[in-house]
Motif scaffolding. Sequence first.
Motif, PDB file in Angstrom:
ATOM      1  N   LEU A 233     -14.564 -10.157 115.900  1.00 37.52           N
ATOM      2  CA  LEU A 233     -15.241  -9.919 114.614  1.00 37.52           C
ATOM      3  C   LEU A 233     -14.298 -10.191 113.443  1.00 37.52           C
ATOM      4  O   LEU A 233     -14.339  -9.522 112.419  1.00 37.52           O
ATOM      5  N   ALA A 234     -13.432 -11.193 113.628  1.00 35.05           N
ATOM      6  CA  ALA A 234     -12.439 -11.546 112.613  1.00 35.05           C
ATOM      7  C   ALA A 234     -13.090 -12.307 111.455  1.00 35.05           C
ATOM      8  O   ALA A 234     -14.090 -12.990 111.614  1.00 35.05           O
ATOM      9  N   ARG A 235     -12.470 -12.177 110.314  1.00 37.92           N
ATOM     10  CA  ARG A 235     -12.906 -12.900 109.124  1.00 37.92           C
ATOM     11  C   ARG A 235     -12.531 -14.383 109.231  1.00 37.92           C
ATOM     12  O   ARG A 235     -13.297 -15.267 108.868  1.00 37.92           O
ATOM     13  N   GLU A 236     -11.324 -14.638 109.791  1.00 42.61           N
ATOM     14  CA  GLU A 236     -10.834 -16.011 109.910  1.00 42.61           C
ATOM     15  C   GLU A 236      -9.988 -16.150 111.181  1.00 42.61           C
ATOM     16  O   GLU A 236      -9.343 -15.189 111.604  1.00 42.61           O
ATOM     17  N   THR A 237      -9.979 -17.344 111.738  1.00 41.63           N
ATOM     18  CA  THR A 237      -9.153 -17.638 112.912  1.00 41.63           C
ATOM     19  C   THR A 237      -8.561 -19.037 112.801  1.00 41.63           C
ATOM     20  O   THR A 237      -9.118 -19.901 112.125  1.00 41.63           O
ATOM     21  N   GLU A 238      -7.455 -19.223 113.473  1.00 38.20           N
ATOM     22  CA  GLU A 238      -6.812 -20.539 113.525  1.00 38.20           C
ATOM     23  C   GLU A 238      -6.013 -20.619 114.818  1.00 38.20           C
ATOM     24  O   GLU A 238      -5.271 -19.690 115.144  1.00 38.20           O
ATOM     25  N   THR A 239      -6.171 -21.708 115.559  1.00 34.46           N
ATOM     26  CA  THR A 239      -5.392 -21.842 116.784  1.00 34.46           C
ATOM     27  C   THR A 239      -3.921 -22.019 116.438  1.00 34.46           C
ATOM     28  O   THR A 239      -3.566 -22.525 115.376  1.00 34.46           O
ATOM     29  N   ILE A 240      -3.081 -21.586 117.356  1.00 36.29           N
ATOM     30  CA  ILE A 240      -1.634 -21.738 117.204  1.00 36.29           C
ATOM     31  C   ILE A 240      -1.197 -22.799 118.204  1.00 36.29           C
ATOM     32  O   ILE A 240      -1.362 -22.643 119.422  1.00 36.29           O
ATOM     33  N   ARG A 241      -0.679 -23.883 117.680  1.00 31.24           N
ATOM     34  CA  ARG A 241      -0.202 -24.989 118.512  1.00 31.24           C
ATOM     35  C   ARG A 241       1.261 -24.781 118.884  1.00 31.24           C
ATOM     36  O   ARG A 241       2.031 -24.199 118.123  1.00 31.24           O
ATOM     37  N   ASP A 242       1.626 -25.245 120.067  1.00 29.79           N
ATOM     38  CA  ASP A 242       3.004 -25.178 120.542  1.00 29.79           C
ATOM     39  C   ASP A 242       3.857 -26.122 119.696  1.00 29.79           C
ATOM     40  O   ASP A 242       3.557 -27.314 119.602  1.00 29.79           O
ATOM     41  N   SER A 243       4.903 -25.595 119.081  1.00 27.52           N
ATOM     42  CA  SER A 243       5.748 -26.436 118.223  1.00 27.52           C
ATOM     43  C   SER A 243       6.465 -27.522 119.023  1.00 27.52           C
ATOM     44  O   SER A 243       6.742 -28.595 118.498  1.00 27.52           O
ATOM     45  N   ALA A 244       6.731 -27.271 120.299  1.00 32.15           N
ATOM     46  CA  ALA A 244       7.399 -28.270 121.141  1.00 32.15           C
ATOM     47  C   ALA A 244       6.431 -29.333 121.652  1.00 32.15           C
ATOM     48  O   ALA A 244       6.835 -30.451 121.945  1.00 32.15           O
ATOM     49  N   ASP A 245       5.147 -28.970 121.757  1.00 30.20           N
ATOM     50  CA  ASP A 245       4.122 -29.897 122.235  1.00 30.20           C
ATOM     51  C   ASP A 245       2.804 -29.570 121.540  1.00 30.20           C
ATOM     52  O   ASP A 245       2.016 -28.773 122.042  1.00 30.20           O
TER      53      ASP A 245
ATOM     54  N   SER B  85       0.039 -30.755 121.437  1.00 24.69           N
ATOM     55  CA  SER B  85      -1.221 -30.954 122.152  1.00 24.69           C
ATOM     56  C   SER B  85      -1.633 -29.681 122.903  1.00 24.69           C
ATOM     57  O   SER B  85      -2.728 -29.611 123.446  1.00 24.69           O
ATOM     58  N   HIS B  86      -0.746 -28.691 122.926  1.00 22.74           N
ATOM     59  CA  HIS B  86      -0.999 -27.434 123.630  1.00 22.74           C
ATOM     60  C   HIS B  86      -1.211 -26.273 122.653  1.00 22.74           C
ATOM     61  O   HIS B  86      -0.521 -26.176 121.643  1.00 22.74           O
ATOM     62  N   VAL B  87      -2.137 -25.388 123.021  1.00 19.71           N
ATOM     63  CA  VAL B  87      -2.406 -24.176 122.246  1.00 19.71           C
ATOM     64  C   VAL B  87      -1.720 -23.008 122.944  1.00 19.71           C
ATOM     65  O   VAL B  87      -1.813 -22.862 124.164  1.00 19.71           O
ATOM     66  N   VAL B  88      -1.037 -22.165 122.145  1.00 16.10           N
ATOM     67  CA  VAL B  88      -0.316 -21.018 122.699  1.00 16.10           C
ATOM     68  C   VAL B  88      -0.852 -19.679 122.190  1.00 16.10           C
ATOM     69  O   VAL B  88      -0.316 -18.627 122.526  1.00 16.10           O
ATOM     70  N   GLY B  89      -1.912 -19.733 121.370  1.00 17.49           N
ATOM     71  CA  GLY B  89      -2.490 -18.499 120.860  1.00 17.49           C
ATOM     72  C   GLY B  89      -3.486 -18.763 119.758  1.00 17.49           C
ATOM     73  O   GLY B  89      -3.792 -19.913 119.431  1.00 17.49           O
ATOM     74  N   VAL B  90      -3.968 -17.663 119.175  1.00 17.19           N
ATOM     75  CA  VAL B  90      -4.906 -17.743 118.051  1.00 17.19           C
ATOM     76  C   VAL B  90      -4.454 -16.753 116.987  1.00 17.19           C
ATOM     77  O   VAL B  90      -4.147 -15.592 117.292  1.00 17.19           O
ATOM     78  N   HIS B  91      -4.399 -17.210 115.757  1.00 14.44           N
ATOM     79  CA  HIS B  91      -4.081 -16.379 114.601  1.00 14.44           C
ATOM     80  C   HIS B  91      -5.405 -15.843 114.073  1.00 14.44           C
ATOM     81  O   HIS B  91      -6.340 -16.619 113.840  1.00 14.44           O
ATOM     82  N   VAL B  92      -5.513 -14.522 113.916  1.00 11.83           N
ATOM     83  CA  VAL B  92      -6.754 -13.901 113.459  1.00 11.83           C
ATOM     84  C   VAL B  92      -6.479 -13.030 112.238  1.00 11.83           C
ATOM     85  O   VAL B  92      -5.424 -12.408 112.134  1.00 11.83           O
ATOM     86  N   CYS B  93      -7.441 -13.002 111.331  1.00 12.34           N
ATOM     87  CA  CYS B  93      -7.323 -12.165 110.133  1.00 12.34           C
ATOM     88  C   CYS B  93      -8.613 -11.384 109.918  1.00 12.34           C
ATOM     89  O   CYS B  93      -9.707 -11.900 110.153  1.00 12.34           O
ATOM     90  N   GLY B  94      -8.467 -10.152 109.430  1.00 15.83           N
ATOM     91  CA  GLY B  94      -9.625  -9.333 109.099  1.00 15.83           C
ATOM     92  C   GLY B  94     -10.419  -8.912 110.314  1.00 15.83           C
ATOM     93  O   GLY B  94     -11.626  -9.120 110.369  1.00 15.83           O
ATOM     94  N   LEU B  95      -9.747  -8.336 111.298  1.00 11.92           N
ATOM     95  CA  LEU B  95     -10.424  -7.925 112.527  1.00 11.92           C
ATOM     96  C   LEU B  95     -11.482  -6.862 112.258  1.00 11.92           C
ATOM     97  O   LEU B  95     -11.269  -5.945 111.485  1.00 11.92           O
ATOM     98  N   GLY B  96     -12.605  -6.996 112.959  1.00 16.60           N
ATOM     99  CA  GLY B  96     -13.658  -6.005 112.880  1.00 16.60           C
ATOM    100  C   GLY B  96     -13.775  -5.233 114.176  1.00 16.60           C
ATOM    101  O   GLY B  96     -14.662  -4.398 114.344  1.00 16.60           O
TER     102      GLY B  96
END
Length: 92
Positions: free
Chosen positions: A38-50, A52-63
């Motif tokens: 129930l977040a207000r905003e989200t953004e995938t977190i890409r691996d700085s070394a690669d 093309s890979h996702v290592v997490g999700v940044h979320v703001c305003g959790l509900g």
Amino acid sequence: MSRKAPASDCYDLAFQGSYPITESGDVALEDYARELSLARETETIRDSADPSHVVGVHVCGLGAPLTKALITDVEDFARGLVPPDRGGLGWS
């Protein structure tokens, strides 16, 4: 939203693994994490070394409470987005 200057109500949902996810899978993962938390905003977190890979999700305003189960659920969804040629089911 910017991960470079996160608000006080922003968190990184860090995955245990790293997943090669396409751009369309990126959007699906962000939408899934937004709906589940129930977040207000989200953004995938890409691996700085690669990137093309996702290592997490940044979320703001959790509900919803941030729990281990929520993070695991989002990571399981990410794992399912790995394209078939990389060993996953892929996003269609």
